[in-house]
Design an enzyme around this catalytic site. Structure first.
Site, PDB file in Angstrom:
ATOM      1  N   SER A  90       3.593  -2.276  10.432  1.00  0.00           N
ATOM      2  CA  SER A  90       4.962  -2.123  10.463  1.00  0.00           C
ATOM      3  C   SER A  90       5.632  -3.677  10.205  1.00  0.00           C
ATOM      4  CB  SER A  90       5.371  -1.946  11.931  1.00  0.00           C
ATOM      5  OG  SER A  90       5.067  -0.432  12.364  1.00  0.00           O
TER       6      SER A  90
ATOM      7  N   GLY B   7       2.970   2.347  10.794  1.00  0.00           N
ATOM      8  CA  GLY B   7       3.964   3.433  10.656  1.00  0.00           C
ATOM      9  C   GLY B   7       4.638   3.751  12.150  1.00  0.00           C
TER      10      GLY B   7
ATOM     11  N   GLU C 155      -6.914   5.054   7.857  1.00  0.00           N
ATOM     12  CA  GLU C 155      -6.538   6.335   7.379  1.00  0.00           C
ATOM     13  C   GLU C 155      -7.661   6.881   6.897  1.00  0.00           C
ATOM     14  OE1 GLU C 155      -2.895   5.623   5.488  1.00  0.00           O
ATOM     15  OE2 GLU C 155      -1.854   5.254   7.402  1.00  0.00           O
TER      16      GLU C 155
ATOM     17  N   HIS D  78      -9.571   1.411   4.885  1.00  0.00           N
ATOM     18  CA  HIS D  78      -8.358   1.672   5.905  1.00  0.00           C
ATOM     19  C   HIS D  78      -8.458   2.755   6.887  1.00  0.00           C
ATOM     20  CE1 HIS D  78      -4.215   2.556   6.879  1.00  0.00           C
ATOM     21  NE2 HIS D  78      -3.744   1.588   5.964  1.00  0.00           N
TER      22      HIS D  78
ATOM     23  N   GLU E  45      -5.299  -4.744  10.772  1.00  0.00           N
ATOM     24  CA  GLU E  45      -4.191  -3.571  10.744  1.00  0.00           C
ATOM     25  C   GLU E  45      -4.673  -3.032  12.165  1.00  0.00           C
ATOM     26  OE1 GLU E  45      -2.188  -2.745   6.931  1.00  0.00           O
ATOM     27  OE2 GLU E  45      -3.889  -1.123   7.265  1.00  0.00           O
TER      28      GLU E  45
ATOM     29  N   ASN F 217       0.924  -1.055  -0.033  1.00  0.00           N
ATOM     30  CA  ASN F 217       0.127  -0.053  -0.143  1.00  0.00           C
ATOM     31  C   ASN F 217       1.068   1.333  -0.089  1.00  0.00           C
ATOM     32  OD1 ASN F 217      -1.711   2.112   0.392  1.00  0.00           O
ATOM     33  ND2 ASN F 217      -2.368   1.534   2.382  1.00  0.00           N
TER      34      ASN F 217
ATOM     35  N   LYS G  53       0.218   4.041  -0.288  1.00  0.00           N
ATOM     36  CA  LYS G  53      -0.544   5.260   0.367  1.00  0.00           C
ATOM     37  C   LYS G  53      -0.233   6.574  -0.492  1.00  0.00           C
ATOM     38  CE  LYS G  53      -0.240   3.283   4.923  1.00  0.00           C
ATOM     39  NZ  LYS G  53      -0.244   3.424   6.331  1.00  0.00           N
TER      40      LYS G  53
HETATM   41  P1  13P Z   1       3.268   0.506   7.580  1.00  0.00           P
HETATM   42  O1  13P Z   1       3.665  -0.958   7.260  1.00  0.00           O
HETATM   43  O2  13P Z   1       4.093   1.765   7.056  1.00  0.00           O
HETATM   44  O3  13P Z   1       3.071   0.382   9.128  1.00  0.00           O
HETATM   45  O4  13P Z   1       1.643   0.672   7.302  1.00  0.00           O
HETATM   46  C1  13P Z   1       0.728  -0.480   7.345  1.00  0.00           C
HETATM   47  C2  13P Z   1      -0.492   0.031   6.422  1.00  0.00           C
HETATM   48  O5  13P Z   1      -1.318   0.919   6.773  1.00  0.00           O
HETATM   49  C3  13P Z   1      -0.755  -0.746   5.519  1.00  0.00           C
HETATM   50  O6  13P Z   1      -2.035  -0.354   4.914  1.00  0.00           O
END
Ligand code: 13P
Length: 246
Positions: free
Chosen positions: A206, A167, A96, A94, A161, A11, A13
């Site tokens: 992560s 992150g 976010e 997601h 997640e 992903n 983002k």
């Molecule tokens: P990270 O791997 O950067 O922690 O992000 C995970 C994520 O949100 C994947 O959709």
């Protein structure tokens, strides 16, 4: 599970520029054959990626879609439009987007229905906040998200997640991932019947080359949804290489 091959999904983002696509696509084509690889870049890169990945086994996905096929929705993109680019998957709900765009479970369910109707495979994300985990509510929260985000005839992928692991460099314990993935499988079977057995459950938050082998070997972990580490093709390739062989 019917399909034991793991799915390693990147992903991106809101990262990535057109100039990066060719080199990344060239590198990721060399992914190991025992896993499925999916790259989910921003909308603007889908078309270019589709061309760069043509006749490769690497699949392409988007990070969101609108619940309706077309209409007066300024700034939105429908599942049909995504399918036209060559995308086969779409990440939905997601954390976010749930947080930054106020996406409710009902909206996520409508998007998942739209994705399925357009022939896309939805990847529906669920996960608890750190406070919810500390309060002992993590499993209940995730069960609620599944109950209200997945349509009755869901055919797709679920990504667990934990929000506090995204992150941050922090991951849940192996025991906590195992417990949550078992909880999700039980909920899928209760909601979808036998069809719930074939739904892949990804872990996200992560995931890095250094922890991927441990996380991917846990029971009911069907792959990973990788954020930051997916931006470097060599890191995603290392994660893919560490996935167990079925
Ligand atoms: P990270 O791997 O950067 O922690 O992000 C995970 C994520 O949100 C994947 O959709």
């Amino acid at each position: 599970m019917t399909d034991m091959r793991q799915l390693i999904a990147g992903n991106w983002k809101m990262h990535g520029r057109l100039a990066e696509v060719a080199a990344y696509a060239e590198a990721i084509r060399k992914a190991p054959a025992h896993v499925d690889i999916l790259i989910c870049p921003p909308f603007t890169l889908l078309d270019r990626f589709a061309a760069a990945l043509s006749s490769s086994a690497v699949a392409l996905g988007a990070q969101d879609c609108h619940p309706t096929p077309q209409g007066a929705h300024t700034g939105d993109i429908s599942a049909q439009m995504l399918a036209e680019t060559g995308a086969t998957h779409v990440i939905l709900g997601h954390s976010e987007r749930r947080e930054n765009h106020g996406e409710s479970n009902a909206v996520v369910m409508a998007k998942a229905q739209a994705a399925i109707a357009a022939g896309l495979t939805p990847i529906v994300c669920v996960g608890e906040t750190e406070d919810q985990r500390n309060e002992g509510e993590a499993e209940g929260v995730v069960r609620g998200q599944l109950a209200h985000s997945l349509p009755a005839k869901f055919a797709g992928v679920v990504a667990y997640e934990p929000i506090w692991a995204i992150g941050t460099g922090r991951t849940p314990t192996e025991a906590d991932v195992t417990t949550m993935h078992a909880t999700i499988r039980t909920a899928l079977l209760a909601q979808l019947g036998e069809a719930g057995r074939g739904i892949k459950i990804l872990y996200g938050g992560s995931v890095k080359p250094s922890n991927a082998a441990t996380l991917l070997a846990l029971p009911e972990v069907g792959g990973a949804l990788v954020g930051g580490a997916s931006l470097q093709a060599e890191d995603l390739l290392a994660i893919a290489a560490s996935a167990p062989r079925s």
